[in-house]
Design a protein around this motif. Structure first.
Motif, PDB file in Angstrom:
ATOM      1  N   LEU A  93       0.856  -1.243   0.056  1.00  0.00           N
ATOM      2  CA  LEU A  93      -0.149   0.124  -0.047  1.00  0.00           C
ATOM      3  C   LEU A  93       0.958   1.221  -0.111  1.00  0.00           C
ATOM      4  N   ALA A  94       0.322   2.252  -0.932  1.00  0.00           N
ATOM      5  CA  ALA A  94       1.198   3.658  -0.778  1.00  0.00           C
ATOM      6  C   ALA A  94       0.134   4.521  -0.238  1.00  0.00           C
ATOM      7  N   ASP A  95       0.342   5.338   0.745  1.00  0.00           N
ATOM      8  CA  ASP A  95      -0.360   6.419   1.067  1.00  0.00           C
ATOM      9  C   ASP A  95       0.044   7.699   0.736  1.00  0.00           C
ATOM     10  N   LEU A  96      -0.662   8.283  -0.362  1.00  0.00           N
ATOM     11  CA  LEU A  96      -0.089   9.662  -0.745  1.00  0.00           C
ATOM     12  C   LEU A  96      -0.652  10.932  -0.103  1.00  0.00           C
ATOM     13  N   GLY A  97       0.404  11.647  -0.027  1.00  0.00           N
ATOM     14  CA  GLY A  97      -0.117  12.984   0.950  1.00  0.00           C
ATOM     15  C   GLY A  97      -0.476  12.431   2.249  1.00  0.00           C
ATOM     16  N   THR A  98       0.321  11.907   3.047  1.00  0.00           N
ATOM     17  CA  THR A  98      -0.098  11.099   4.219  1.00  0.00           C
ATOM     18  C   THR A  98      -0.062  12.028   5.351  1.00  0.00           C
ATOM     19  N   GLY A  99       0.726  13.299   5.244  1.00  0.00           N
ATOM     20  CA  GLY A  99       0.682  14.188   6.302  1.00  0.00           C
ATOM     21  C   GLY A  99       1.424  13.480   7.636  1.00  0.00           C
ATOM     22  N   PRO A 100       0.863  13.458   8.542  1.00  0.00           N
ATOM     23  CA  PRO A 100       1.390  12.914   9.883  1.00  0.00           C
ATOM     24  C   PRO A 100       1.315  11.439   9.863  1.00  0.00           C
ATOM     25  N   GLY A 101       0.958  10.690   8.675  1.00  0.00           N
ATOM     26  CA  GLY A 101       0.580   9.218   8.667  1.00  0.00           C
ATOM     27  C   GLY A 101      -0.816   8.868   8.419  1.00  0.00           C
ATOM     28  N   LEU A 102      -1.624   9.658   7.964  1.00  0.00           N
ATOM     29  CA  LEU A 102      -3.181   9.471   8.018  1.00  0.00           C
ATOM     30  C   LEU A 102      -3.601   9.269   6.475  1.00  0.00           C
ATOM     31  N   PRO A 103      -4.154   8.040   6.196  1.00  0.00           N
ATOM     32  CA  PRO A 103      -4.479   7.052   7.062  1.00  0.00           C
ATOM     33  C   PRO A 103      -3.291   5.794   7.266  1.00  0.00           C
TER      34      PRO A 103
END
Length: 215
Positions: free
Chosen positions: A75-85
């Protein structure tokens, strides 16, 4: 000051309401993540949500609401910020390899500290623009990151041919759905019921169209 016990009750209530199953120790690790985020947020302003109880609902439980729709081994979380989601999903499924992507240096420094302190061996973080990230992933998540067209234009190359893209939105994005780029299609739209979170929440499930399957 809300106690950790009170936060745990709120978190466990939210998890029960979602009907999701988490591995042993996940609640403790989620609370450790929230505590770390709150500490860093006081100095680095990583999120506009400052109340610990709101962090539980609007960050952790909100992220876990999409867990039933996540699939695949990467899984890749794009634009995750502080890790969300991404971080809550990593805690919920430690067997899945997860890449956290953000262009903001201070947020990526926080992500790397969270990965280290929470011992998230299945997670790595990169500071990069989405369009410069390499590789392909079975599932891609994006939470309030960009319009559907922009996120697919920038990051569509990261989705495997049979992969699933999960775009987390607030209100039903009618205008964005009318402006989808070629090569991708909407597979489903789910209304999410997130405990203690006001306003609408929608999950847009996207995939490659058949004529793009070889890309």
């Amino acid at each position: 000051m809300t106690s950790r016990h009170d936060l745990q009750i709120r978190l466990e209530r939210g998890i029960a309401s979602l009907g999701v199953q988490l591995p042993d120790g996940a609640v403790e690790r989620l609370l450790d993540y929230q505590a770390l985020l709150a500490r860093w947020n006081a100095t680095y302003n990583l999120t506009a949500i400052r109340d610990p109880a709101d962090m539980i609902s609007r960050h952790l439980v909100d992220s876990l609401a999409i867990l039933p729709y996540v699939q695949g081994s990467s899984l890749a979380d794009l634009g995750t910020g502080p890790g969300l989601p991404g971080i809550p999903l990593a805690i919920a499924a430690p067997e899945r390899q997860i890449l956290l992507v953000d262009s903001n240096g201070k947020k990526v420094r926080f992500l790397r500290e969270a990965i280290r302190s929470l011992k998230l061996e299945n997670v790595r973080a990169v500071q990069s623009r989405v369009e410069e990230v390499e590789g392909q992933y079975d599932c891609i998540t994006a939470r309030a990151f960009a319009s559907l067209r922009d996120m697919l234009d920038w990051g569509g190359h990261l989705l495997t041919k049979d992969g699933t893209w999960l775009a987390m939105k607030g209100k039903h994005p009618d205008d964005e759905l009318a402006d989808m780029p070629p090569g991708f299609e909407v597979r489903a739209i789910h209304t999410l019921e997130v405990p203690d979170v006001g306003g609408e929440r929608h999950l847009i499930v996207l995939a490659r169209t058949g004529d793009q399957a070889g890309c």
